[in-house]
Design a protein around this motif. Structure first.
Motif, PDB file in Angstrom:
ATOM      1  N   SER A 147       0.701  -1.510  -0.052  1.00 34.63           N
ATOM      2  CA  SER A 147      -0.007   0.213   0.041  1.00 34.63           C
ATOM      3  C   SER A 147       0.934   1.412  -0.213  1.00 34.63           C
ATOM      4  CB  SER A 147      -0.867  -0.126   1.122  1.00 34.63           C
ATOM      5  OG  SER A 147      -0.224   0.010   2.468  1.00 34.63           O
ATOM      6  N   ALA A 148      -0.060   2.512  -0.428  1.00 35.62           N
ATOM      7  CA  ALA A 148       1.201   3.301  -0.144  1.00 35.62           C
ATOM      8  C   ALA A 148       1.544   4.059   1.650  1.00 35.62           C
ATOM      9  CB  ALA A 148       0.124   4.308  -0.094  1.00 35.62           C
ATOM     10  N   LYS A 149       1.215   3.268   2.790  1.00 36.12           N
ATOM     11  CA  LYS A 149       1.145   3.368   4.097  1.00 36.12           C
ATOM     12  C   LYS A 149       2.691   2.173   4.133  1.00 36.12           C
ATOM     13  CE  LYS A 149       0.410   2.669   8.404  1.00 36.12           C
ATOM     14  NZ  LYS A 149      -0.646   2.214   9.096  1.00 36.12           N
ATOM     15  N   ASP A 150       2.568   1.976   2.960  1.00 37.80           N
ATOM     16  CA  ASP A 150       4.314   0.644   3.012  1.00 37.80           C
ATOM     17  C   ASP A 150       5.328   1.749   2.225  1.00 37.80           C
ATOM     18  OD1 ASP A 150       2.819  -1.076   4.840  1.00 37.80           O
ATOM     19  OD2 ASP A 150       2.488  -2.172   2.686  1.00 37.80           O
ATOM     20  N   PHE A 151       4.727   2.222   1.180  1.00 32.13           N
ATOM     21  CA  PHE A 151       5.730   3.035   0.668  1.00 32.13           C
ATOM     22  C   PHE A 151       6.523   4.190   1.471  1.00 32.13           C
ATOM     23  CE2 PHE A 151       6.476   5.835  -3.883  1.00 32.13           C
ATOM     24  CZ  PHE A 151       7.149   5.118  -3.776  1.00 32.13           C
ATOM     25  N   ALA A 152       5.694   4.777   2.387  1.00 32.66           N
ATOM     26  CA  ALA A 152       6.063   6.116   3.325  1.00 32.66           C
ATOM     27  C   ALA A 152       7.018   5.239   4.072  1.00 32.66           C
ATOM     28  CB  ALA A 152       4.574   6.690   3.043  1.00 32.66           C
ATOM     29  N   LEU A 153       6.426   3.780   4.480  1.00 24.95           N
ATOM     30  CA  LEU A 153       7.365   3.787   5.604  1.00 24.95           C
ATOM     31  C   LEU A 153       8.751   2.944   5.222  1.00 24.95           C
ATOM     32  CD1 LEU A 153       4.642   1.439   7.771  1.00 24.95           C
ATOM     33  CD2 LEU A 153       5.930   3.061   8.540  1.00 24.95           C
ATOM     34  N   LEU A 154       8.615   2.656   3.634  1.00 26.59           N
ATOM     35  CA  LEU A 154       9.949   2.244   3.290  1.00 26.59           C
ATOM     36  C   LEU A 154      11.131   3.460   3.099  1.00 26.59           C
ATOM     37  CD1 LEU A 154      11.690   0.104   1.637  1.00 26.59           C
ATOM     38  CD2 LEU A 154      10.049   0.862  -0.087  1.00 26.59           C
ATOM     39  N   PHE A 155      10.386   4.880   2.495  1.00 29.64           N
ATOM     40  CA  PHE A 155      10.675   5.915   2.285  1.00 29.64           C
ATOM     41  C   PHE A 155      11.580   5.972   3.643  1.00 29.64           C
ATOM     42  CE2 PHE A 155      11.810  10.620   2.651  1.00 29.64           C
ATOM     43  CZ  PHE A 155      12.486  10.525   1.496  1.00 29.64           C
ATOM     44  N   ILE A 156      10.995   6.192   4.871  1.00 26.23           N
ATOM     45  CA  ILE A 156      11.523   6.548   6.137  1.00 26.23           C
ATOM     46  C   ILE A 156      12.353   5.063   7.144  1.00 26.23           C
ATOM     47  CG2 ILE A 156      10.877   6.835   8.910  1.00 26.23           C
ATOM     48  CD1 ILE A 156       8.013   7.100   7.640  1.00 26.23           C
ATOM     49  N   ARG A 157      11.992   4.052   6.438  1.00 22.59           N
ATOM     50  CA  ARG A 157      13.032   3.479   6.716  1.00 22.59           C
ATOM     51  C   ARG A 157      14.637   3.207   6.561  1.00 22.59           C
ATOM     52  NH1 ARG A 157       8.938  -0.668   7.068  1.00 22.59           N
ATOM     53  NH2 ARG A 157       9.902  -1.319   4.760  1.00 22.59           N
ATOM     54  N   ASP A 158      14.452   3.239   4.587  1.00 17.74           N
ATOM     55  CA  ASP A 158      15.845   3.549   3.536  1.00 17.74           C
ATOM     56  C   ASP A 158      15.254   3.701   2.804  1.00 17.74           C
ATOM     57  OD1 ASP A 158      17.776   3.332   2.192  1.00 17.74           O
ATOM     58  OD2 ASP A 158      18.430   1.135   2.738  1.00 17.74           O
ATOM     59  N   PRO A 159      15.620   5.600   2.346  1.00 18.59           N
ATOM     60  CA  PRO A 159      15.147   6.372   1.329  1.00 18.59           C
ATOM     61  C   PRO A 159      16.054   5.845   0.113  1.00 18.59           C
ATOM     62  CG  PRO A 159      16.399   7.465   2.608  1.00 18.59           C
ATOM     63  CD  PRO A 159      16.371   6.311   3.201  1.00 18.59           C
ATOM     64  N   SER A 160      17.038   5.418   0.138  1.00 17.70           N
ATOM     65  CA  SER A 160      18.250   4.796  -1.225  1.00 17.70           C
ATOM     66  C   SER A 160      17.512   4.215  -2.750  1.00 17.70           C
ATOM     67  CB  SER A 160      19.018   3.092  -1.176  1.00 17.70           C
ATOM     68  OG  SER A 160      19.702   3.608   0.594  1.00 17.70           O
ATOM     69  N   TYR A 161      16.070   3.259  -2.282  1.00 15.43           N
ATOM     70  CA  TYR A 161      15.283   3.091  -3.714  1.00 15.43           C
ATOM     71  C   TYR A 161      14.926   4.633  -4.672  1.00 15.43           C
ATOM     72  CZ  TYR A 161      15.070  -1.306  -2.164  1.00 15.43           C
ATOM     73  OH  TYR A 161      14.935  -2.844  -1.643  1.00 15.43           O
ATOM     74  N   PHE A 162      14.228   5.551  -3.611  1.00 16.21           N
ATOM     75  CA  PHE A 162      14.589   6.944  -3.888  1.00 16.21           C
ATOM     76  C   PHE A 162      15.266   7.200  -4.586  1.00 16.21           C
ATOM     77  CE2 PHE A 162      11.347   5.091  -1.001  1.00 16.21           C
ATOM     78  CZ  PHE A 162      10.087   5.770  -1.390  1.00 16.21           C
ATOM     79  N   TYR A 163      16.374   8.012  -3.904  1.00 10.19           N
ATOM     80  CA  TYR A 163      17.706   8.349  -4.354  1.00 10.19           C
ATOM     81  C   TYR A 163      17.820   7.961  -5.489  1.00 10.19           C
ATOM     82  CZ  TYR A 163      16.761  11.526  -0.586  1.00 10.19           C
ATOM     83  OH  TYR A 163      16.348  12.588   0.513  1.00 10.19           O
ATOM     84  N   LEU A 164      18.285   6.536  -5.355  1.00 11.25           N
ATOM     85  CA  LEU A 164      18.911   5.543  -6.586  1.00 11.25           C
ATOM     86  C   LEU A 164      18.170   6.020  -8.126  1.00 11.25           C
ATOM     87  CD1 LEU A 164      19.919   2.779  -5.158  1.00 11.25           C
ATOM     88  CD2 LEU A 164      21.200   4.484  -6.393  1.00 11.25           C
ATOM     89  N   MET A 165      17.102   6.108  -7.749  1.00 13.65           N
ATOM     90  CA  MET A 165      15.553   6.412  -9.523  1.00 13.65           C
ATOM     91  C   MET A 165      16.002   7.764  -9.640  1.00 13.65           C
ATOM     92  SD  MET A 165      12.034   4.685 -10.348  1.00 13.65           S
ATOM     93  CE  MET A 165      11.464   4.658 -11.337  1.00 13.65           C
ATOM     94  N   GLY A 166      15.888   8.777  -8.491  1.00 13.03           N
ATOM     95  CA  GLY A 166      16.326  10.396  -9.139  1.00 13.03           C
ATOM     96  C   GLY A 166      17.654  10.707  -9.456  1.00 13.03           C
ATOM     97  N   ARG A 167      18.608  10.191  -9.045  1.00 16.86           N
ATOM     98  CA  ARG A 167      20.228  10.049  -9.402  1.00 16.86           C
ATOM     99  C   ARG A 167      19.979   9.553 -10.616  1.00 16.86           C
ATOM    100  NH1 ARG A 167      23.362   8.958  -3.948  1.00 16.86           N
ATOM    101  NH2 ARG A 167      23.504  10.320  -3.246  1.00 16.86           N
ATOM    102  N   PHE A 168      19.312   8.537 -11.080  1.00 15.36           N
ATOM    103  CA  PHE A 168      19.803   7.933 -12.478  1.00 15.36           C
ATOM    104  C   PHE A 168      18.937   8.951 -13.648  1.00 15.36           C
ATOM    105  CE2 PHE A 168      17.698   4.752 -16.062  1.00 15.36           C
ATOM    106  CZ  PHE A 168      18.977   4.631 -16.143  1.00 15.36           C
ATOM    107  N   THR A 169      17.657   9.106 -13.633  1.00 13.74           N
ATOM    108  CA  THR A 169      16.636  10.053 -13.956  1.00 13.74           C
ATOM    109  C   THR A 169      17.832  10.877 -14.711  1.00 13.74           C
ATOM    110  OG1 THR A 169      15.225   9.435 -12.607  1.00 13.74           O
ATOM    111  CG2 THR A 169      15.114  11.906 -13.670  1.00 13.74           C
TER     112      THR A 169
END
Length: 260
Positions: A99-121
């Motif tokens: 869910s979106a809640k799991d997605f938000a918790l993932l960012f709080i625990r470890d935002p690496s996925y988000f930053y890797l995708m943004g940096r690759f872009t």
């Protein structure tokens, strides 16, 4: 994007006719490698404070809110918003989030996925800038000049460095180069489509970072030079229908994209 894809297809077809363009493909490949290499540095910690601004603004938009206060920089977070939407779909498909809640918790625990995708872009946009630099050089001088320009930008330390960050500088550079392609087309042909595309890219560049508005000056100069070549009065040219429509489009795109 469709227009950029047409340019890429035309250049690929030209490769068969000019060995010089094989060099361009090599430059684009090397440029991408230089800009992707090491993009995971520091994660999950951040060493560039501006990255947090863009990522958080994209996530804020995903939560249904909009930041009206940061008006000097913007635009790129729309791309990141799309990135994170695709990331959510992928992670949901592989069962990492439900869910979106799991997605938000993932960012709080470890935002690496988000930053890797943004940096690759950002790295991909930086590589696209090399191709656009080639197109500008080819229009102004020759294909050889375009390839040399792409090589110089490929090896430019600052450009390669900034292509590793989720900041607005590289998107701004890319949009400025795209604007110049159509500004140069206005000099060649005063079709209204060239005016509207130039205005659109200038608006997107300005929306990304305010210095993009400087592009209005070369755009107006190109318009006047083109009108003078057709023996038109400068005063009349200043109120030409194509120029007025371009200005209206520029203002609309900017205001809609940056309502703050």
């Amino acid at each position: 994007m469709k227009l950029i894809w047409v340019h890429i297809k035309s250049s690929i077809s030209e490769v068969r006719q000019s060995p010089l363009l094989w060099v361009l493909l090599g430059v684009l490949f090397i440029g991408l490698v230089l800009r992707v290499w090491g993009i995971s540095f520091g994660l999950p910690n951040l060493y560039h404070e501006d990255e947090g601004f863009e990522v958080n603004r994209a996530l804020q938009l995903a939560s249904g809110s909009f930041d009206f206060t940061r008006i000097g920089k913007g635009g790129y977070f729309y791309v990141l918003f799309t990135d994170f939407g695709l990331l959510f779909v992928f992670l949901k498909l592989v069962g990492m989030v439900e869910s979106a809640k799991d997605f938000a918790l993932l960012f709080i625990r470890d935002p690496s996925y988000f930053y890797l995708m943004g940096r690759f872009t950002t790295a991909v946009i930086g590589t696209l800038s090399l191709f656009l630099m080639y197109k500008v050089g080819s229009k102004v001088f020759s294909r050889l000049a375009g390839v040399i320009a792409a090589v110089l930008l490929c090896a430019n330390l600052l450009h390669a460095q900034l292509s590793h960050y989720i900041t607005v500088d590289i998107p701004l550079t890319c949009l400025c180069l795209a604007s110049f392609i159509f500004i140069l087309r206005v000099l060649e042909d005063n079709k209204i489509s060239n005016y509207l595309w130039a205005a659109c890219f200038i608006a997107l560049a300005s929306m990304t970072k305010m210095p993009g508005f400087i592009l209005v000056f070369p755009f107006f100069v190109a318009h006047i030079v083109r009108q003078k070549s057709e023996s038109r009065n400068i005063l009349i040219a200043a109120f030409d229908k194509k120029w007025i429509l371009a200005c209206i489009l520029l203002a609309l795109v900017y205001i809609l994209g940056n309502p703050g």
